[in-house]
Design an enzyme around this catalytic site. Structure first.
Site, short mmCIF file in Angstrom:
data_model
loop_
_atom_site.label_atom_id
_atom_site.label_comp_id
_atom_site.label_asym_id
_atom_site.label_seq_id
_atom_site.Cartn_x
_atom_site.Cartn_y
_atom_site.Cartn_z
CE LYS A 1 2.40 4.92 8.16
NZ LYS A 1 1.01 5.15 8.52
CG ASP B 1 5.87 3.42 0.63
OD1 ASP B 1 6.22 4.03 1.66
OD2 ASP B 1 4.67 3.20 0.34
CE1 TYR C 1 -3.83 2.36 0.83
CE2 TYR C 1 -2.35 3.27 2.48
CZ TYR C 1 -3.51 3.35 1.74
OH TYR C 1 -4.35 4.42 1.90
N1 HOZ Z 1 -3.41 3.29 6.22
C1 HOZ Z 1 -3.11 3.26 7.61
C2 HOZ Z 1 -2.22 2.13 7.98
N2 HOZ Z 1 -1.65 1.39 6.97
C3 HOZ Z 1 -4.35 3.22 8.45
C4 HOZ Z 1 -4.70 4.58 8.84
C5 HOZ Z 1 -5.96 4.70 9.69
O1 HOZ Z 1 -6.99 4.10 9.36
O2 HOZ Z 1 -5.88 5.45 10.62
#
Ligand code: HOZ
Length: 430
Positions: free
Chosen positions: A268, A240, A145
Site C-alpha cells: 500500500k 503484517d 487477512y
Molecule cells: N483486500 C482489499 C482490502 N482489504 C480489498 C481490495 C479490493 O477489493 O480492491
C-alpha cells in the site's frame, strides 16, 4: 438520487469478460448490494466516477493514497522516470536508495526485499520463517487477512469475511492444517496453541492494528505478550504492516506501539498506489533469502523502476514532513468524536474504533475487540449506512469488515461534510 447509469452499463459489460465484473472481490459491492461505482479519475480527497459524480474518498485505494490522489510530486516523478523504460529486470541504483530510505524510517530493518504486492510480501515472509526455523506451522488471528496465499485463507478477514466464506475451495487440507488460528486479543488461546504444538510453530503473523475485520486495536499488553512468547519459543514474530506501515507513523505500528517484530511486511503506502510490497527484518533471518541463502523468492517486476520512484517519492515526502502524522491523528480523532455525537443524538448504538488515520464504525452496543465482536455487529445497518452515505457523496469501504483510510488531503470542511452526511444517513437507519 445520483445518476450512476454509466457505472451500471460498465458493470453489465464488465461481467461479460471479468469474473463478477471486478478484479478484486470486495469492490463488487456484493455484500452491500447495488452497483459498484466505476471511477475515472481522482484528485486530492475527491473521486470522480464515470458519470462525473464527485465523492469524498475514505478508501484511498485501501490505504496507499495517504496524501490524497494524484499527489503532484509522485505523478511528476513517474512521468519523468517512464521515458527511461518501464522495466529492466536488472538491478538499479534506485532500488538501493529505496532500501536505504526504508531502513532510515524503520530502524530495526537490516535487509529489505521488494516484491509486487502485500500478498507476496506475507507469503514470502512466512516461507522465510519456515525455512529459518525448520518448522511448518504458523499462527494467524481470526479475522486478520494477510493476502490471498493459500496458508492465509483460514478464518480470514477482508473479502473472505465479507462474503462469509467458511472454507476456501482450492486450499488443500494439508496446507490449512499448518495454519493455526486464535481470536485476536486472546493471549490464553495463544498459550494453549504453543503448548499443544511445542517446537512446531515457525511464525506468529499479526496485523498489529487489524484493518481487515474493520479497524480493531490491540488490547493493552497483547503485542508485548506475543513478543515475549515468540522470543522464549524461538518463533518468528511477523508484523503484517501492509495497512499500518508508513501510515500510523513513519516507522508504522512498530514505532507507534513501540514493539519490534522479527520480520515486517509492507504494501500500500510503500508503493504510493503502484503495485509494491516488501518484507524485511533482522539480518540473522533475512540472510536466508536467495541468493544469500536458499529460501527461494523472486519476481521479474520486483523493484520495478516506476513503482520504486513512486514509492520513494512518497516515503521521502513523509520522512521530511512528519507533521503529516500529527495532522492525520487529529483528523481521525475529530471524525471519531463528531461521528460519535451524531450516532448518540440519533440514539443508534455504535462502537467506533480509531487509531490515527484508520477508523471503523460498528453498529453494536458492545466494544469490538475481535472477529466475533465484529461479526455480531449489525451488518444490515452498516449496509444501509453505506448506501445512504454514498448517496450523499461519501465513498466508504463497501464492507463492514474493512477499515476506512483517511488521507491528509481531507480538509476539516470535508470532515464536516462527512458528519453532515452521517446526520442525514442516520435518519434512514431507523
Ligand atoms: N483486500 C482489499 C482490502 N482489504 C480489498 C481490495 C479490493 O477489493 O480492491
Amino acid at each position: 438520487m445520483m445518476d450512476i447509469n454509466s457505472s451500471r452499463n460498465l458493470f453489465e459489460r464488465a461481467q461479460r469478460s471479468i469474473p463478477g465484473g471486478v478484479n478484486s472481490p470486495v469492490r463488487a459491492f456484493k455484500s452491500v448490494g447495488g452497483t459498484p461505482i466505476f471511477m475515472q479519475r481522482a484528485k486530492g480527497a475527491y473521486l470522480y466516477d464515470a458519470d462525473e459524480n464527485k465523492y469524498i474518498d475514505y478508501i484511498n485505494s485501501w490505504g496507499p493514497m495517504i496524501l490524497g490522489h494524484a499527489f503532484e510530486p509522485v505523478v511528476e516523478a513517474i512521468q519523468k522516470k517512464a521515458v527511461d523504460s518501464t522495466s529492466f529486470g536488472a538491478p538499479t541504483q534506485l532500488e538501493i536508495e529505496m532500501a536505504e530510505l526504508i531502513k532510515s524510517m524503520v530502524p530495526n530493518v537490516d535487509l529489505i526485499r521488494m516484491v509486487s504486492s502485500g500478498t507476496e510480501a506475507c507469503m514470502s515472509a512466512v516461507r522465510l520463517a519456515r525455512g529459518y526455523t525448520g518448522r511448518n506451522k504458523i499462527i494467524k488471528f481470526e479475522g486478520c487477512y494477510h493476502g490471498h496465499a493459500d496458508s492465509f485463507l483460514v478464518k480470514a478477514g477482508s473479502g473472505v469475511a465479507t462474503f462469509n466464506i467458511q472454507t476456501v475451495p482450492g486450499v488443500t487440507a494439508g496446507v490449512a492444517a499448518d495454519t493455526l488460528t486464535a481470536p485476536y486479543n486472546n493471549i490464553n488461546a495463544i498459550q494453549e496453541l504453543i503448548v499443544q504444538h511445542k517446537n512446531q510453530i515457525a511464525a506468529i503473523i499479526i496485523e498489529p492494528v487489524a484493518g481487515n475485520m474493520g479497524c480493531i486495536l490491540p488490547a493493552e499488553n497483547f503485542l508485548e505478550q506475543l513478543r515475549k512468547i515468540c522470543t522464549e519459543e524461538d518463533i518468528v514474530f511477523i508484523f503484517d504492516e501492509v495497512m499500518t506501515g508508513f501510515r500510523l507513523a513513519q516507522g508504522g505500528a512498530q514505532e507507534r506501539l513501540k514493539i519490534n517484530a522479527d520480520l515486517v511486511t509492507y504494501g500500500k503506502v510503500i508503493g504510493a498506489g503502484m503495485p509494491v510490497g516488501a518484507f524485511g527484518g533482522k539480518f540473522e533471518i533475512m540472510q536466508h533469502i536467495a541468493p544469500l541463502g536458499n529460501v527461494y523468492q523472486a519476481g521479474t517486476l520486483s523493484g520495478n523502476p516506476i513503482a520504486m520512484i513512486a514509492g520513494y517519492t512518497l516515503l521521502n515526502h513523509l520522512k521530511n514532513n512528519s507533521a503529516v502524522y500529527d495532522e492525520l491523528d487529529a483528523k481521525g480523532k475529530y471524525l471519531k468524536d463528531e461521528l460519535q455525537k451524531v450516532f448518540d443524538e440519533a440514539n443508534i448504538p455504535v462502537a467506533i474504533n480509531q487509531v490515527g488515520s484508520m477508523i471503523s464504525v460498528f453498529f453494536t452496543n458492545k466494544p469490538v475487540n475481535n472477529f466475533t465482536d465484529a461479526s455480531s455487529s449489525n451488518i444490515n445497518m452498516f449496509n444501509k449506512f453505506f448506501h445512504a452515505m454514498l448517496n450523499e457523496g461519501i465513498y466508504l469501504p463497501p464492507s463492514a469488515y474493512e477499515s476506512w483510510f483517511l488521507s491528509n488531503a481531507l480538509s476539516y470542511a470535508n470532515l464536516d461534510e462527512t458528519i453532515q452526511a452521517a446526520k442525514q444517513a442516520t435518519a434512514q437507519l431507523l
